[in-house]
Design a protein around this motif. Structure first.
Motif, short mmCIF file in Angstrom:
data_model
loop_
_atom_site.label_atom_id
_atom_site.label_comp_id
_atom_site.label_asym_id
_atom_site.label_seq_id
_atom_site.Cartn_x
_atom_site.Cartn_y
_atom_site.Cartn_z
N GLU A 1 -10.19 5.49 -4.63
CA GLU A 1 -10.01 4.27 -5.39
C GLU A 1 -9.67 3.09 -4.48
OE1 GLU A 1 -7.94 6.64 -5.06
OE2 GLU A 1 -5.97 5.75 -4.73
N ILE B 1 -5.56 16.11 -5.63
CA ILE B 1 -6.99 16.34 -5.43
C ILE B 1 -7.45 17.73 -5.87
CG2 ILE B 1 -7.27 14.68 -3.55
CD1 ILE B 1 -7.31 17.00 -1.62
N GLN C 1 -10.12 3.29 -9.31
CA GLN C 1 -11.00 2.41 -8.54
C GLN C 1 -11.56 1.31 -9.42
OE1 GLN C 1 -14.65 4.34 -7.33
NE2 GLN C 1 -14.59 3.32 -5.36
N MET D 1 0.84 -1.20 0.00
CA MET D 1 0.00 0.00 0.00
C MET D 1 0.88 1.25 0.00
SD MET D 1 -2.95 1.05 2.67
CE MET D 1 -4.15 0.32 1.60
N LEU D 2 0.48 2.24 -0.81
CA LEU D 2 1.24 3.49 -0.86
C LEU D 2 1.25 4.14 0.53
CD1 LEU D 2 -0.05 5.22 -4.11
CD2 LEU D 2 2.20 4.20 -3.75
N SER D 3 2.39 4.68 0.92
CA SER D 3 2.48 5.35 2.22
C SER D 3 1.46 6.48 2.33
CB SER D 3 3.88 5.92 2.41
OG SER D 3 4.83 4.89 2.35
N ARG D 4 1.34 7.24 1.24
CA ARG D 4 0.41 8.37 1.26
C ARG D 4 -1.03 7.88 1.45
NH1 ARG D 4 -2.65 10.05 -2.64
NH2 ARG D 4 -1.49 8.89 -4.20
N ARG E 1 6.54 4.46 -3.48
CA ARG E 1 6.82 4.30 -2.05
C ARG E 1 5.61 3.66 -1.37
NH1 ARG E 1 10.74 8.66 -1.19
NH2 ARG E 1 10.44 10.21 -2.82
N THR E 2 5.82 2.54 -0.74
CA THR E 2 4.70 1.90 -0.05
C THR E 2 5.05 1.71 1.42
OG1 THR E 2 5.29 -0.44 -0.16
CG2 THR E 2 4.39 0.53 -2.16
N SER F 1 -9.53 9.23 -9.89
CA SER F 1 -9.76 8.26 -8.83
C SER F 1 -10.81 7.23 -9.24
CB SER F 1 -10.13 8.96 -7.52
OG SER F 1 -11.42 9.44 -7.56
N TYR G 1 -9.71 15.41 -10.98
CA TYR G 1 -9.30 14.41 -9.98
C TYR G 1 -10.35 13.32 -9.80
CZ TYR G 1 -7.78 12.10 -5.83
OH TYR G 1 -7.38 11.12 -4.96
N ILE H 1 14.84 5.65 -0.69
CA ILE H 1 14.72 4.23 -1.03
C ILE H 1 16.08 3.75 -1.51
CG2 ILE H 1 13.67 2.64 -2.68
CD1 ILE H 1 11.21 4.41 -2.61
N ARG I 1 10.84 8.54 2.89
CA ARG I 1 12.23 8.26 3.25
C ARG I 1 12.95 7.76 2.01
NH1 ARG I 1 8.58 5.01 5.30
NH2 ARG I 1 8.69 2.87 4.54
N GLU J 1 -4.65 -4.66 4.87
CA GLU J 1 -3.78 -3.61 5.38
C GLU J 1 -4.51 -2.27 5.55
OE1 GLU J 1 -0.32 -3.09 2.96
OE2 GLU J 1 0.69 -1.83 4.45
N ALA K 1 -1.99 5.02 2.89
CA ALA K 1 -2.14 4.51 4.26
C ALA K 1 -2.37 5.68 5.21
CB ALA K 1 -0.88 3.73 4.66
N PHE L 1 -5.12 0.00 8.98
CA PHE L 1 -4.74 1.41 9.19
C PHE L 1 -5.96 2.22 9.62
CE2 PHE L 1 -0.73 0.72 6.77
CZ PHE L 1 0.12 1.33 7.66
N PHE M 1 5.65 4.44 8.99
CA PHE M 1 4.88 4.06 7.79
C PHE M 1 4.64 5.18 6.78
CE2 PHE M 1 3.31 1.23 11.20
CZ PHE M 1 3.72 0.01 10.66
N ILE N 1 -10.88 2.91 -0.96
CA ILE N 1 -12.02 2.60 -0.09
C ILE N 1 -13.22 2.22 -0.97
CG2 ILE N 1 -11.19 4.11 1.73
CD1 ILE N 1 -13.13 6.23 0.84
N ILE O 1 -0.36 -5.31 10.33
CA ILE O 1 0.25 -4.53 9.25
C ILE O 1 1.70 -4.95 9.03
CG2 ILE O 1 1.06 -2.22 8.61
CD1 ILE O 1 -1.53 -1.19 10.13
N SER P 1 -8.95 11.60 -1.52
CA SER P 1 -7.63 11.25 -2.07
C SER P 1 -7.39 9.75 -2.06
CB SER P 1 -6.53 12.00 -1.31
OG SER P 1 -6.37 11.41 -0.04
N VAL P 2 -8.31 8.98 -1.48
CA VAL P 2 -8.14 7.52 -1.51
C VAL P 2 -9.42 6.83 -2.00
CG1 VAL P 2 -6.37 7.42 0.26
CG2 VAL P 2 -8.76 7.31 0.94
#
Lengths: 328, 476
Positions: A99, B230, B243, A1-4, B265-266, B239, B235, A316, A314, A155, A6, A159, A310, A101, A252, A96-97
């Protein structure tokens, strides 16, 4: 899962839970003041202290009155923690999430936001306030139910639960604190029926009254405090919140209970252990307010560690030879 | 009886649902009969119900320049546009032809430039195009396809024919509204969907996914959509597509290039990315390649792309084919690469860079529409018959200062579709944007965004300027 991603799911849930608990704050105060004897003045200042935002309140409003305090907690867009601000932030995070949820979750956050915005744009009266607070709680519960019923318990869901329960642990401690700030008419009234009425109002605001009665039967300050801090099965009790938060944290990272892989697990594990192996005397020994204050500080500490572990961007590091081997 | 349809008058315009006053077209009889059978006020009620659905879905856009977070629902009209099967067949084949030719053109421009050497298009026109990207010279996108996702704007005028008005071969938006409009309409008129055989649009996300998968040789490539975030007006669409395709939606900060490969980055470290459907303009993709002053983008992305280590849809550089001056040459482009006549004609276009055309344009500003060659969304547009004297004079000055940047077209009498105004129907002008995908083969989504100018008499369909949306029913 992308950090952003999460991070957004975590904050989405913290904000929804925060909005619900602000409704509970106001409710507990309304309930307590309703029962005050004739001639006593209503106390609204304690509420502002409880939220920890008393400095920013004083700067803009001066002396707390019922109107200004409720406005501040409910509808003030400049207060980042007001119910309105929480819903705006929750919705932006959800957006922003979207897609990740379920669309049912998104639609619930959106409806919740629209309800709050529309209700507050008309101002509030004592009557409408009560309905509004009930609706805020119901909408938050609905979101929680939809989340549990429509999102895979992977995951992202962990969160979500982590955010929600850490927020709830913090807020339950603050609801308890309201009682500390709420002055009794005289010192002599500690333990009187009047004092008991306030404790039961507090339980009611935490939706804990029935569950408390089942466990303890009669209301005593120590038992109420023990119930809200140390109970391991009541979902708004602090210890329950920490147990489940820790479960999510381990789900997690995939590490086992009783050990830790990162700072978040270490800090949360220690905090939980303190409650697992503590009793009410441990909570009261240095003063309840002091205990709660310290606890809130530690919860913030856990939050910081979750961010660092998480969410924080940082560097990579990937070894070039390994990447080279992957090339087509 | 609610609405009396014998009263509706096309007023001399081509109407998509009516032959003439009180006389529905063959495909729309059923629809209009249904409307006529609804009780008084029912159509209005359903319109309001549809708007509530849209609001709860959060299908809103924020208005630029308003910082109080004010949002508006995307204006939507519940009277659909109906396209007959035979009309659609012509549109479908015309768009497939056009997209093949444009791709051959882009590839040629960035390699051998035969079309310039053969004198079909003046080389000057290419080199002065702001969308021509020198760093793309010699680039070899997967299987030589540059533009995988296109939205082509069509209009129908009084002669009943469809014309191509604009090609959008960079990051065309709007397809989410096609998908959502259909959802709303199914809730609004379930009985009509039973009676009509409307071709479904729900397959678009899976077709898009297949198109994106075709860009990689890997059996199971990691695909992402790259969004500006966003605050971008599209936007919602980014999304929704992520989805519905089950792929990650990433922002530039989520991506990093390490040792030449793109990673995201995950929470569990980094993961390699193989295909990026980017919804960010060329300029902001990679500060190392295009705009060094830009803080946006993923440094090193283009170098990784050039080495074939990540695929991009669309490829950078496709904008050269939707420059509005180059648009004028598309019929010749089709002819040159495919040796075919264009199935869908262009609208007659005057290039202000050409001295004779320019003189004509300046003398006829009052009857022409002037457009900036590198703008989209209705920005930089002047509609002669609706402009004031001052606006026309300003326009003339801009043309003389920078002729290459302007084209002009006759003011078209766009076709109309009946639209709900208060409690009755009035004709409003529309265009149509179908969506074309080019993966292993070319396919056209049967439907498209019908944009409608909601203001009476207006010809501007852009949402930023009083435009709305209708569902488009392609009959099978």
């Amino acid at each position: 899962m992308l950090s952003r991603v999460a991070s957004s799911i975590y904050w989405l849930n913290r904000y929804i839970e925060r909005a619900e608990n602000y409704a509970r704050f106001i409710e507990v105060n309304l309930n307590m003041t309703l029962d005050l004897p004739r001639g006593t003045t209503e106390q609204w200042e304690p509420l502002v202290f409880t939220t920890g935002d008393h400095e920013s309140f004083a700067e803009r409003y001066g002396k707390p009155t019922k109107e200004t305090v409720i406005q501040f907690l409910l509808a003030d867009p400049a207060n980042a923690n007001s119910i309105l601000s929480c819903l705006v932030a929750a919705r932006e995070n959800a957006r922003s999430v979207r897609e990740v949820i379920s669309s049912d979750m998104w639609e619930q956050v959106n409806r919740f936001y629209l309800m709050v915005r529309d209700a507050l744009s008309n101002g509030w009266s004592r009557q409408s306030l009560h309905t509004f607070l009930t609706e805020v709680k119901a909408n938050s519960h609905l979101f929680l139910g939809i989340t549990d019923a429509t999102m895979s318990h992977g995951e992202g869901w962990h969160f979500a639960r982590l955010g929600r329960l850490l927020e709830r642990a913090d807020k339950t401690s603050r609801i308890l604190d309201v009682k500390y700030f709420m002055l009794l008419p005289t010192v002599d009234e500690v333990g009187t029926p009047f004092d008991i009425i306030q404790w039961s109002a507090l339980l009611k605001s935490a939706s804990a009254l029935e569950m408390y009665y089942k466990r303890f039967g009669r209301i005593t300050p120590d038992d109420v405090t023990a119930f809200l801090i140390l109970d391991s099965t009541f979902p708004r009790a602090i210890r329950y919140c920490l147990i489940k938060s820790e479960d999510s944290l381990h789900a997690i990272s995939g590490s086992e209970h009783g050990a830790y892989q990162n700072h978040a697990e270490k800090r949360l594990g220690r905090l939980r252990a303190e409650l697992d192996f503590g009793d009410i005397e441990d909570c009261l020994i240095g003063g309840l307010h002091e205990f709660l204050d310290r606890f809130q500080g530690q919860i913030n500490f856990v939050g910081d560690a979750i961010y660092e572990t998480f969410f924080a961007p940082r560097p990579i590091h990937i070894h070039s030879t390994i990447v080279g081997a992957e090339a087509q | 009886m609610g609405i009396r349809f014998s009263q509706y008058d096309p007023e001399g315009f081509y109407d998509e649902l009516y032959e003439e006053k009180g006389q529905p077209r063959a495909g729309s009889t059923l629809l209009l009969k249904k409307f006529a059978s609804l009780p008084e006020g029912e159509l209005r009620k359903r319109q309001e119900a549809a708007e509530r659905v849209i609001l709860n879905m959060g299908m809103t856009f924020s208005i630029y320049g308003s910082n109080d977070g004010h949002e508006q629902i995307f204006p939507f009209d519940i009277v659909p546009r109906i396209v007959t099967a035979s009309d659609w067949e012509q549109i479908d084949s015309g768009l497939c032809q056009r997209i093949r030719a444009l791709n051959l053109f882009i590839n040629d421009v960035y390699h051998d430039q035969k079309i310039l050497k053969d004198g079909v298009i003046p080389a000057e026109l290419i080199y002065t195009s702001k969308s021509f990207l020198q760093p793309c010279m010699g680039l070899r996108p997967p299987r030589g396809i540059w533009c995988h996702i296109a939205g082509i704007d069509l209009v129908r005028i009084s002669d009943g024919r469809y014309y191509v008005l604009e090609d959008n071969t960079r990051c065309p938006s709007g397809v989410a509204y096609v998908l959502e409009a259909r959802q709303v309409m199914k809730r609004t008129f379930p009985e009509l969907f039973e009676a009509y055989r409307v071709r479904p649009v729900d397959g678009y996300p899976s077709q898009l996914l297949e198109t994106l998968r075709s860009l990689s040789e890997l059996p199971d490539p990691t695909i992402v959509i790259l969004t500006p975030g966003i605050f971008n007006s599209a936007y919602y669409e980014h999304s929704l597509l992520a989805q519905k395709m089950g792929v990650e939606l990433v922002e530039a900060n989520d991506l990093v290039v390490v040792d030449g490969f793109v990673h995201m980055r995950t929470t569990k470290g980094s993961q390699r990315v193989d295909v990026i459907y980017r919804r960010i303009n060329d300029d902001y993709l990679d500060p190392l390649a295009f705009r060094r002053d830009s803080l946006l983008g993923v440094p090193g992305l283009i170098e990784s792309y050039k080495r074939g280590r990540v695929a991009l849809a669309n490829s950078p550089g496709t904008g050269v084919s939707d420059d509005k001056a180059i648009y004028a040459y598309v019929p010749k482009i089709i002819n040159y690469y495919l040796a075919e006549e264009p199935i869908l004609p262009n609208v007659p276009t005057y290039l202000c860079s050409d001295r004779r055309d320019r003189t004509y344009v300046l003398e006829h500003l009052g009857e022409l529409v002037v457009k900036a060659t590198n703008e989209a969304g209705g920005y930089g547009m002047m509609i002669g018959p609706h402009a004031s004297k001052q606006e026309r004079e300003d326009c003339a000055r801009r043309i003389e200062a920078d002729p290459r940047n302007y084209i002009a077209q006759p003011t078209l009498a766009l076709s109309r579709v009946p639209t709900l105004v208060d409690d009755h129907l009035e004709g409003r002008h529309v265009d149509l944007r179908p969506y074309v995908l080019y993966g292993r083969d070319v396919s056209v989504l049967p439907g498209g965004m019908t944009r409608v100018a909601l203001r009476k008499g207006s010809l501007v369909v852009n949402s930023s300027q009083g435009g709305g949306n209708k569902d488009t029913w392609v009959l099978s």
